[in-house]
Design an enzyme around this catalytic site. Sequence first.
Site, PDB file in Angstrom:
ATOM      1  N   SER A  98      -2.225  28.262  22.176  1.00 20.12           N
ATOM      2  CA  SER A  98      -2.653  27.352  21.110  1.00 20.12           C
ATOM      3  C   SER A  98      -2.949  25.960  21.636  1.00 20.12           C
ATOM      4  CB  SER A  98      -1.562  27.254  20.033  1.00 20.12           C
ATOM      5  OG  SER A  98      -0.364  26.720  20.589  1.00 20.12           O
TER       6      SER A  98
ATOM      7  N   HIS B 191      -7.256  33.000  20.246  1.00 16.30           N
ATOM      8  CA  HIS B 191      -6.138  32.323  19.589  1.00 16.30           C
ATOM      9  C   HIS B 191      -5.988  32.740  18.133  1.00 16.30           C
ATOM     10  CE1 HIS B 191      -4.343  28.440  17.751  1.00 16.30           C
ATOM     11  NE2 HIS B 191      -3.377  29.261  18.110  1.00 16.30           N
TER      12      HIS B 191
ATOM     13  N   GLU C 194      -9.715  32.096  16.945  1.00 14.26           N
ATOM     14  CA  GLU C 194     -10.598  31.262  17.749  1.00 14.26           C
ATOM     15  C   GLU C 194     -10.884  31.959  19.078  1.00 14.26           C
ATOM     16  OE1 GLU C 194      -9.371  26.735  16.506  1.00 14.26           O
ATOM     17  OE2 GLU C 194      -7.940  27.857  17.719  1.00 14.26           O
TER      18      GLU C 194
ATOM     19  N   ASN D  19      -6.302  23.250  15.549  1.00 17.20           N
ATOM     20  CA  ASN D  19      -5.259  22.278  15.879  1.00 17.20           C
ATOM     21  C   ASN D  19      -5.834  20.891  16.135  1.00 17.20           C
ATOM     22  OD1 ASN D  19      -2.921  23.798  15.583  1.00 17.20           O
ATOM     23  ND2 ASN D  19      -3.128  24.716  17.605  1.00 17.20           N
TER      24      ASN D  19
END
Length: 513
Positions: free
Chosen positions: A124, A145, A157, A195
């Site tokens: 991540s 991800h 992702e 993120n």
Amino acid sequence: MSTQDFKIETLGIVGSGAMGRGIAQIAALGGLSVRIYDTNPKALAAAREYLSDTFAKLIAKGKLKEADAHAALARIRDAGDTGELSDCDAIVEAIVENLDLKRELFRELEAVVGERCILASNTSSLSITAIAAGCAHPERVAGFHFFNPVPLMRVVEVIDGLRGDPRAGDALMDLARRMGHTPVRAKDMPGFIVNHAGRGMNTEGLRVASEGVASFAEIDRIMREQAGFRLGPFELLDLTALDVSHPVMESIYHQFYEEPRFKPSPITGTRLAGGLIGRKAGEGFYRYVDGKQDVPPEPAAPTELPTRVWISRASHEGREQVLKLIAKCDCSVHIDAGHTPEPDSLIIVTPLGFDATTAAVNEHLDATRVVAVDTLFPLDTVARRTIMTTPATSPEMRDAAHALLAFDGVPVSVIRDSTGFVAQRVVATIVNIGCDIAQQGIATPEDIDLAVMLGLGYPQGPLALGDTLGATTILTILRNICTALGDPRYRPSPWLTRRAQLGLSLTHTEELR
């Protein structure tokens, strides 16, 4: 490595924790043969028991046929060592976030797998390029991800490293779809899409709290009921837990070489040290009793309305919103239509980006009677309204404004003076960071919005949200905050600035040769 297209029928998974077993579940249900390996045999056994129990619950709820469950479980096979992953077409590692350990694992896997096997990392926060740098064939390494819980968070992702073969990423995009997930494509940059984009809500919410503008619960109420988000920043942080989210905030900040937009807050560091990490610990920004959030009650709204109200003409749209609301009040409130307020009038200002004090000073108003109203989201459609006072505003004028804005039963948040209220500055930051992700070419505008909606549960992606509110409005908020504070964290992205100036959608991309 062969130039033929990658084909994935057998998927290896290293790591049988929450992420690994979640990936195994959707892969097996998607028809793939799955090999799962863990250095801890007990963890591997626990994962198989978990999957069996999960399938049984899905059957009981009528969400899965018994025959399909048995077939999926039969497709999952334990691996005693990495050598038993040799026939895999792709392997996803879901081990701890440690660069050295991931590199060591990938070197070990390279020695046993075929030349066309894709090595994918579920990291991540670590660089895919850095992980691949330890491999003899970095072209077959990519990011894959997922989000926790994997079966419910149906976005993944796909990240291309600098030396990655795009066809490896293409194969993972197809694989994600076969497993029932929506893939989004990203370049290898800190935080990837979700993120990275999530910094807007969390770091700005923390910044607002650190300035003493409002309590954690009040900020959450504003972001939910005024701005329309499913969760406020502190509810979200409690859900993800600070032992997970705080290191991510620090990692992204340092990976971007102390970019001011991503600056973490000492609030989370202190609370992490004290064990107040969130829902799973029973206490975070809220206390949790029997798993339920303990939210402090709101005080009742005052009932005594002002007799006379003067509304600033600095913002035509803001003034019209307040006038429209007062017209619905069906009360004896008199509108002071003078160019300057009468001595007894409540003074209402509707700034974008500025605080109530700056608005009062700019118009030479009596700060003891000034109350600012946030009109970014239409006052007649929101489930909550926000007003803020100057440090000099009298309690009588504050309460009169509160009563006026709450006349129809809509709750009102009363906050201390803040550049951009709460919703304005948090939403503008979310949009601005989304624009910068597009500016850097990390992902397409479509994938940015899609990833944020699916990965963070936002009502709109940052670019679509900016279009809804108006790019020029967002630009004005950011520029005014910058003017008031001189803080580079609020500097507008070139992507936002140029599209606002040209009247283009924030999702507009240039056609390059």
